[in-house]
Design a protein around this motif. Structure first.
Motif, PDB file in Angstrom:
ATOM      1  N   THR A  26       0.835  -1.204   0.000  1.00 39.52           N
ATOM      2  CA  THR A  26       0.000   0.000   0.000  1.00 39.52           C
ATOM      3  C   THR A  26       0.867   1.249   0.000  1.00 39.52           C
ATOM      4  OG1 THR A  26      -1.741  -1.170   1.197  1.00 39.52           O
ATOM      5  CG2 THR A  26      -1.818   1.235   1.239  1.00 39.52           C
ATOM      6  N   GLY A  27       1.936   1.214   0.776  1.00 42.91           N
ATOM      7  CA  GLY A  27       2.839   2.357   0.810  1.00 42.91           C
ATOM      8  C   GLY A  27       3.488   2.613  -0.532  1.00 42.91           C
ATOM      9  N   ARG A  28       3.864   1.540  -1.223  1.00 43.90           N
ATOM     10  CA  ARG A  28       4.475   1.691  -2.540  1.00 43.90           C
ATOM     11  C   ARG A  28       3.465   2.269  -3.545  1.00 43.90           C
ATOM     12  NH1 ARG A  28       9.032   2.013  -4.294  1.00 43.90           N
ATOM     13  NH2 ARG A  28       9.064   0.372  -5.883  1.00 43.90           N
ATOM     14  N   ILE A  29       2.196   1.816  -3.462  1.00 45.15           N
ATOM     15  CA  ILE A  29       1.173   2.353  -4.368  1.00 45.15           C
ATOM     16  C   ILE A  29       0.975   3.842  -4.088  1.00 45.15           C
ATOM     17  CG2 ILE A  29      -1.229   2.201  -5.100  1.00 45.15           C
ATOM     18  CD1 ILE A  29      -1.199  -0.734  -4.219  1.00 45.15           C
ATOM     19  N   MET A  30       0.917   4.185  -2.814  1.00 49.36           N
ATOM     20  CA  MET A  30       0.720   5.594  -2.465  1.00 49.36           C
ATOM     21  C   MET A  30       1.900   6.436  -2.929  1.00 49.36           C
ATOM     22  SD  MET A  30      -1.143   5.253   1.281  1.00 49.36           S
ATOM     23  CE  MET A  30      -1.604   6.994   1.391  1.00 49.36           C
ATOM     24  N   ASP A  31       3.103   5.866  -2.874  1.00 54.73           N
ATOM     25  CA  ASP A  31       4.266   6.582  -3.413  1.00 54.73           C
ATOM     26  C   ASP A  31       4.082   6.867  -4.898  1.00 54.73           C
ATOM     27  OD1 ASP A  31       5.785   7.058  -1.224  1.00 54.73           O
ATOM     28  OD2 ASP A  31       7.195   5.400  -1.519  1.00 54.73           O
ATOM     29  N   ALA A  32       3.537   5.871  -5.609  1.00 54.02           N
ATOM     30  CA  ALA A  32       3.313   6.056  -7.041  1.00 54.02           C
ATOM     31  C   ALA A  32       2.303   7.169  -7.287  1.00 54.02           C
ATOM     32  CB  ALA A  32       2.839   4.754  -7.675  1.00 54.02           C
ATOM     33  N   PHE A  33       1.234   7.172  -6.544  1.00 58.07           N
ATOM     34  CA  PHE A  33       0.228   8.225  -6.697  1.00 58.07           C
ATOM     35  C   PHE A  33       0.800   9.578  -6.271  1.00 58.07           C
ATOM     36  CE2 PHE A  33      -3.250   4.855  -6.113  1.00 58.07           C
ATOM     37  CZ  PHE A  33      -3.448   4.755  -7.491  1.00 58.07           C
ATOM     38  N   ARG A  34       1.603   9.576  -5.202  1.00 58.19           N
ATOM     39  CA  ARG A  34       2.198  10.824  -4.723  1.00 58.19           C
ATOM     40  C   ARG A  34       3.101  11.422  -5.807  1.00 58.19           C
ATOM     41  NH1 ARG A  34       3.911   8.795  -0.414  1.00 58.19           N
ATOM     42  NH2 ARG A  34       2.068   9.275   0.850  1.00 58.19           N
ATOM     43  N   ALA A  35       3.819  10.544  -6.493  1.00 57.83           N
ATOM     44  CA  ALA A  35       4.690  11.023  -7.568  1.00 57.83           C
ATOM     45  C   ALA A  35       3.867  11.612  -8.707  1.00 57.83           C
ATOM     46  CB  ALA A  35       5.557   9.872  -8.075  1.00 57.83           C
ATOM     47  N   GLN A  36       2.720  10.965  -9.029  1.00 52.14           N
ATOM     48  CA  GLN A  36       1.857  11.497 -10.074  1.00 52.14           C
ATOM     49  C   GLN A  36       1.312  12.868  -9.689  1.00 52.14           C
ATOM     50  OE1 GLN A  36      -0.481   7.558 -10.572  1.00 52.14           O
ATOM     51  NE2 GLN A  36      -0.819   8.668 -12.478  1.00 52.14           N
ATOM     52  N   LEU A  37       0.907  13.009  -8.442  1.00 52.57           N
ATOM     53  CA  LEU A  37       0.384  14.301  -7.979  1.00 52.57           C
ATOM     54  C   LEU A  37       1.469  15.369  -8.033  1.00 52.57           C
ATOM     55  CD1 LEU A  37      -1.754  13.152  -4.904  1.00 52.57           C
ATOM     56  CD2 LEU A  37      -2.622  14.157  -7.014  1.00 52.57           C
ATOM     57  N   GLY A  38       2.690  14.965  -7.730  1.00 50.98           N
ATOM     58  CA  GLY A  38       3.789  15.920  -7.725  1.00 50.98           C
ATOM     59  C   GLY A  38       4.063  16.520  -9.092  1.00 50.98           C
ATOM     60  N   GLU A  39       3.628  15.852 -10.153  1.00 54.03           N
ATOM     61  CA  GLU A  39       3.815  16.347 -11.509  1.00 54.03           C
ATOM     62  C   GLU A  39       2.774  17.378 -11.913  1.00 54.03           C
ATOM     63  OE1 GLU A  39       6.378  15.189 -13.860  1.00 54.03           O
ATOM     64  OE2 GLU A  39       7.125  14.788 -11.838  1.00 54.03           O
ATOM     65  N   LEU A  40       1.741  17.538 -11.086  1.00 60.06           N
ATOM     66  CA  LEU A  40       0.638  18.442 -11.434  1.00 60.06           C
ATOM     67  C   LEU A  40       0.939  19.870 -10.994  1.00 60.06           C
ATOM     68  CD1 LEU A  40      -2.377  16.220 -10.270  1.00 60.06           C
ATOM     69  CD2 LEU A  40      -1.515  16.507 -12.609  1.00 60.06           C
ATOM     70  N   PRO A  41       0.293  20.858 -11.621  1.00 57.81           N
ATOM     71  CA  PRO A  41       0.442  22.247 -11.163  1.00 57.81           C
ATOM     72  C   PRO A  41      -0.072  22.411  -9.731  1.00 57.81           C
ATOM     73  CG  PRO A  41      -0.554  22.156 -13.348  1.00 57.81           C
ATOM     74  CD  PRO A  41      -0.514  20.750 -12.846  1.00 57.81           C
ATOM     75  N   ALA A  42       0.454  23.390  -9.023  1.00 60.33           N
ATOM     76  CA  ALA A  42       0.076  23.614  -7.620  1.00 60.33           C
ATOM     77  C   ALA A  42      -1.426  23.885  -7.490  1.00 60.33           C
ATOM     78  CB  ALA A  42       0.882  24.785  -7.052  1.00 60.33           C
ATOM     79  N   ALA A  43      -2.001  24.646  -8.422  1.00 65.70           N
ATOM     80  CA  ALA A  43      -3.434  24.962  -8.338  1.00 65.70           C
ATOM     81  C   ALA A  43      -4.284  23.698  -8.506  1.00 65.70           C
ATOM     82  CB  ALA A  43      -3.801  25.996  -9.397  1.00 65.70           C
ATOM     83  N   THR A  44      -3.812  22.780  -9.351  1.00 69.55           N
ATOM     84  CA  THR A  44      -4.547  21.515  -9.533  1.00 69.55           C
ATOM     85  C   THR A  44      -4.498  20.699  -8.251  1.00 69.55           C
ATOM     86  OG1 THR A  44      -3.987  21.500 -11.889  1.00 69.55           O
ATOM     87  CG2 THR A  44      -4.688  19.413 -10.913  1.00 69.55           C
ATOM     88  N   ARG A  45      -3.308  20.650  -7.647  1.00 65.30           N
ATOM     89  CA  ARG A  45      -3.194  19.904  -6.383  1.00 65.30           C
ATOM     90  C   ARG A  45      -4.094  20.518  -5.319  1.00 65.30           C
ATOM     91  NH1 ARG A  45       2.399  20.206  -7.524  1.00 65.30           N
ATOM     92  NH2 ARG A  45       2.746  21.576  -5.736  1.00 65.30           N
ATOM     93  N   LEU A  46      -4.263  21.834  -5.353  1.00 67.10           N
ATOM     94  CA  LEU A  46      -5.113  22.499  -4.382  1.00 67.10           C
ATOM     95  C   LEU A  46      -6.580  22.094  -4.574  1.00 67.10           C
ATOM     96  CD1 LEU A  46      -4.975  24.496  -2.061  1.00 67.10           C
ATOM     97  CD2 LEU A  46      -5.270  26.347  -3.701  1.00 67.10           C
ATOM     98  N   LEU A  47      -7.035  22.027  -5.823  1.00 64.17           N
ATOM     99  CA  LEU A  47      -8.403  21.590  -6.082  1.00 64.17           C
ATOM    100  C   LEU A  47      -8.604  20.137  -5.647  1.00 64.17           C
ATOM    101  CD1 LEU A  47      -9.105  23.209  -9.575  1.00 64.17           C
ATOM    102  CD2 LEU A  47     -10.220  23.776  -7.407  1.00 64.17           C
ATOM    103  N   LEU A  48      -7.600  19.299  -5.872  1.00 66.50           N
ATOM    104  CA  LEU A  48      -7.702  17.898  -5.440  1.00 66.50           C
ATOM    105  C   LEU A  48      -7.725  17.807  -3.919  1.00 66.50           C
ATOM    106  CD1 LEU A  48      -5.394  15.994  -7.956  1.00 66.50           C
ATOM    107  CD2 LEU A  48      -7.851  16.379  -8.047  1.00 66.50           C
ATOM    108  N   LEU A  49      -6.975  18.679  -3.250  1.00 67.34           N
ATOM    109  CA  LEU A  49      -7.016  18.714  -1.790  1.00 67.34           C
ATOM    110  C   LEU A  49      -8.425  19.057  -1.301  1.00 67.34           C
ATOM    111  CD1 LEU A  49      -5.896  18.874   1.103  1.00 67.34           C
ATOM    112  CD2 LEU A  49      -5.115  21.204   0.591  1.00 67.34           C
ATOM    113  N   LEU A  50      -9.048  20.040  -1.934  1.00 62.87           N
ATOM    114  CA  LEU A  50     -10.414  20.406  -1.551  1.00 62.87           C
ATOM    115  C   LEU A  50     -11.376  19.240  -1.775  1.00 62.87           C
ATOM    116  CD1 LEU A  50     -10.449  23.978  -3.110  1.00 62.87           C
ATOM    117  CD2 LEU A  50     -10.716  23.479  -0.678  1.00 62.87           C
TER     118      LEU A  50
END
Length: 871
Positions: free
Chosen positions: A211-235
């Protein structure tokens, strides 16, 4: 219940089930972590589309369901009734075509919804309904008793290799083998890690769990997104149920615009449609929230609160304001209190506890914090979370010296200890709490002392019982308090337990009469009055009180109370010889208690079942159940004594008199001898006489004689005992006098006739003996007391009669199961299938199936013929 780790394929399995459900109605819902504090949010998601069908439910069930959905302001007195309403609504939907309910991420359903759905699932018997829950393995266990479970394991090596070859054929053999080893057959890990490796977003290996490895993969994908996009996903992650418009309004206040969602959709992290934004996998939501810095999370919750203006969003808005608070905030704490009371009104006790605890954490002063924490503790106990309740109660008591708070905290801990440790621990803590408020809050003190007395009774803890009664004598109740007769009766019971029935009987009988007159109306006091009537052998009045109470409990929809009412009602029926009625009460109470997690009550009911099994002749069931009850003998000696009486009765009926004597002697000499077990003395006398130990037969007679001075049944039982110990004319006088006193008690009447008939046979008065024994056998057979009917037939065989089961074959009701008997009786009384279902917390279809199976057993073909049966 499908269990497994994240990514193992639970959601894919539900998708497959949905696609395979041709011709069926499919209902789907997903548990959302951010919704877990909002009562009935999961149930609303699943069933709200059918709100227009609530009118088909019985009126009370319709009202509580409307309240759960926020469509009405009806207080929900018993949240379990919503489970019954859920069952009825699902059954109604399935009447049109088979129904499949698929619930994903059930570990994140709010507790009120999961309780209702699990209750319904456990009581689906004859309806064409399938329910499949998917639960992710988490640190917190997620028990689902009564639900079949299966675990999804990972793919085998060959299947995992095929999947990897399909989604990432370009991987080299060493990288592929390493990934196969790390993924452990987890499909999501294989897919996501393969894509991440291909895109260079993660390293080839790591020490984390899958599970941790999968979350790392998703975290890396999120890290490639613009900051404003990550903010909308946070909301979106901070409120999984918010409409897209709310997310976008909140995003605008933080500098993000709708266009920024595009890159998240292109990366297949979210899907938007209409007013909905949905994460492709729950782990993406978790990463989107957990990866954000703390200050951004606070800003997100604040923005969401400001973006929610609709009245129906008041509770969600409050929780966001609470999440955004960084220190004490009385305004938000007050809003949380109001949220808690709205949740209480709707029956969401878990949500009440959560809201009060969060309000306490935001309290500006220590006294206010203690008050809120003790309220949270009470609600946590009511929600079935004893560990949480104990922790909160202990914390509340440590925060203040205010007697009311400390006393309530002790009361909560007491009630937890009944199940967790012993009734004695419950009694000690309840007494401790009551002593703090005897003068300041006398009526609450009486409630606590009632708990103490009854818990001490269950534990046979006579010292605690005496201390509790002594404390009751000092409570300054106001003039005219409805608790006055209750207090007097409990003090009287204390005298009875000390072997002084002369002082005890009058106030105990007065409570029974007060309940019959309607001057005492609380459920607890009425249950106690029923018990009091049984303890003084006023069985008819006790049964009347309890039957009325059971009807009122059903009418009020207070399902959680029913097992407590049916317990003494079943005892009253068995003592009066209505064994079939007692079995039906025990069966219903056991089913309900099991379904709503009342484990100790199930044990109590098993003790009653031991006695019934002994009399009705099921020796294997009797001994098996007794073994289960006697495992808890040290903590619950009253239950153990009742079970031991049952086994002793079985031995006596089967002619194992010495074994019966040993067991019954222990029962009659035990700490519960002045309680219901006083009625075991005649069985002890018979076992001793049959074993040739007349000296032991008289051992417990003085106790019976003292009790018998105050009731007719006791006098009849004492006369039977004296007859067994007498000779000649004196014995016959005693038998005849006993029979004259005991009409209306068919079982004890038959037992006395059997003993008299056996005595007549020994006196060589064969024709008189035969007449009496035939009557005894006939009565036992009609009652279903198979063991005793066999005893009577054995005596008749000695007289030269051929053994014939005279009455049993003529009584078709003996062929019904306990639940079939209940349904048939209600149908004969004129109730419809839907009304019977509402009373018994079954689906209407299940009621129909019970009648379908019952009709041929009792020889009827039409409903109207039921009114001609003696039920």
């Amino acid at each position: 219940m499908v269990r497994g780790e994240a990514g193992i394929g639970k959601s894919a399995l539900l998708d497959d089930l949905a696609s395979a459900a041709d011709g069926m109605r499919v209902l789907r819902a997903v548990g959302i972590e951010s919704e877990a504090e909002l009562p009935f949010s999961g149930l609303h998601l699943l069933l709200h589309p059918f709100a227009d069908r609530l009118e088909v439910l019985p009126s009370q069930q319709a009202e509580v369901m409307r309240s759960a959905f926020g469509l009405a302001e009806v207080p929900v007195r018993d949240p379990f009734l919503i489970g019954a309403a859920t069952l009825t609504l699902l059954s109604d939907l399935a009447a049109q075509r088979p129904l499949v309910c698929l619930l994903d991420d059930a570990q994140w359903l709010d507790r009120a919804s999961s309780d209702a759905l699990f209750f319904a699932a456990r009581r689906l018997h004859d309806d064409p309904i399938a329910m499949v829950f998917a639960v992710r393995d988490t640190v917190q266990p997620f028990p689902t008793p009564g639900i079949d479970a299966m675990r999804l394991d990972g793919l085998d090596r060959a299947s995992a290799t095929d999947l990897l070859a399909e989604c990432a054929p370009e991987l080299t053999v060493p990288v592929r083998d390493r990934l196969l080893d790390e993924a452990g057959g987890n499909p999501l890990a294989l897919i996501e890690l393969a894509h991440a490796l291909r895109d260079g977003l993660v390293e080839q290996a790591g020490p984390l769990r899958v599970t941790g490895r999968i979350m790392d993969a998703f975290r890396a994908q999120l890290g490639e997104l613009p900051a404003a996009t990550r903010l909308l996903l946070l909301l979106a992650a901070a409120d999984g149920a918010a409409e897209l418009g709310v997310i976008l309004r909140a995003g605008e206040t933080l500098g993000a615009s709708p266009v920024h969602l595009g890159s998240a959709e292109e990366a297949r992290l979210v899907v938007t449609s209409g007013e909905e934004i949905r994460f492709r996998h729950p782990l993406i939501r978790a990463v989107a929230y957990q990866s954000a810095p703390h200050h951004q999370r606070i800003a997100a919750h604040r923005a969401l609160a400001e973006a929610m203006s609709a009245a129906e969003d008041a509770d969600r808005r409050t929780w966001h304001r609470a999440a955004a608070a960084t220190g004490p905030d009385e305004e938000v704490a007050g809003e949380l209190e109001r949220t808690a009371e709205r949740a209480r009104h709707r029956g969401g006790t878990m949500a009440v506890a959560s809201a009060y605890e969060r309000a306490a954490r935001l309290s500006a002063d220590q006294e206010g914090k203690a008050q809120r924490i003790v309220r949270a503790a009470r609600s946590a106990y009511d929600a079935g979370r004893p560990d949480w309740a104990t922790r909160l109660a202990t914390e509340a008591a440590a925060l203040t010296g205010e007697p009311g708070v400390v006393a309530e905290a002790a009361y909560v801990r007491a009630q937890v200890e009944y199940e967790r440790t012993s009734p004695a621990a419950d009694a000690a803590l309840a007494l401790e709490g009551a002593m703090l408020i005897t003068r300041s809050d006398p009526e609450r003190a009486v409630s606590m002392l009632t708990e103490a007395v009854w818990a001490a009774r269950d534990a046979c803890a006579h010292d605690l019982l005496r201390r509790s009664v002594t404390q009751l004598e000092t409570v300054p109740l106001p003039a005219g308090s409805p608790l006055t007769p209750v207090t007097a009766a409990l003090i009287g019971y204390g005298k009875l337990s000390d072997g002084d029935p002369g002082t005890a009987v009058a106030p105990m009988r007065a409570l029974v009469k007060a309940v019959q007159a309607g001057t005492v109306q609380d459920f607890v006091e009425r249950v106690i009055a029923g018990f009091m009537g049984l303890l003084i052998a006023d069985d008819e009045a006790a049964t009347e009180v309890l039957e009325t109470l059971a009807a009122d409990v059903r009418a009020a929809g207070s399902l959680g109370w029913l097992p407590y009412v049916l317990e003494p009602l079943a005892i009253g029926r068995l003592l009066r010889g209505d064994f079939r009625g007692a079995q039906a009460d025990v069966a219903e109470a056991t089913s309900l208690a099991s379904d709503i997690g009342m484990d100790m009550q199930v044990t109590v009911l098993k003790a009653i079942s031991v006695w019934l099994a002994a009399v009705t002749g099921d020796a294997d069931e009797c001994r098996a159940l007794a073994g289960e009850v006697l495992e808890h003998a040290a903590l619950h000696p009253t239950n153990a004594a009742l079970a031991s009486w049952g086994v002793g009765l079985l031995d006596l009926a089967d002619g194992r008199c010495e074994q019966a004597l040993d067991r019954l002697d222990a029962v009659c000499a035990g700490p519960a001898r002045h309680d219901l077990l006083i009625r075991a003395v005649p069985d002890h006398v018979e076992a001793a006489v049959r074993s040739g130990r007349a000296d032991l037969a008289r051992r417990h007679l003085p106790t019976l004689a003292a009790w018998a001075e105050h009731n007719v049944l006791g006098s009849a039982l004492e006369l039977r005992c004296q007859a067994m110990l007498s000779d000649g004319e004196q014995a016959e006088e005693h038998y005849r006098a006993a029979l004259a006193l005991i009409p209306g008690r068919p079982y004890e009447f038959a037992r006395t006739r059997l003993a008299y008939g056996e005595w007549l046979r020994r006196q060589r008065r064969r024709s008189e003996a035969r007449a009496i024994l035939v009557q005894a056998e006939d009565a036992f057979a009609r009652l279903g007391a198979a063991r005793w009917a066999e005893r009577a037939r054995a005596e008749l065989t000695v007289l030269g009669d051929r053994p014939v089961a005279r009455a049993q074959a003529d009584d078709p009701l003996q062929r019904l199961t306990p639940q079939e008997l209940q349904v048939v009786r209600l149908a004969a009384a004129g109730y419809s299938n839907r009304e019977i279902a509402a009373r018994l917390y079954l689906s209407p279809r299940t009621v129909g199936h019970h009648l379908y199976r019952a009709y041929p057993k009792i020889g009827v073909t039409r409903r109207m013929e039921l009114t001609q049966l003696e039920l």
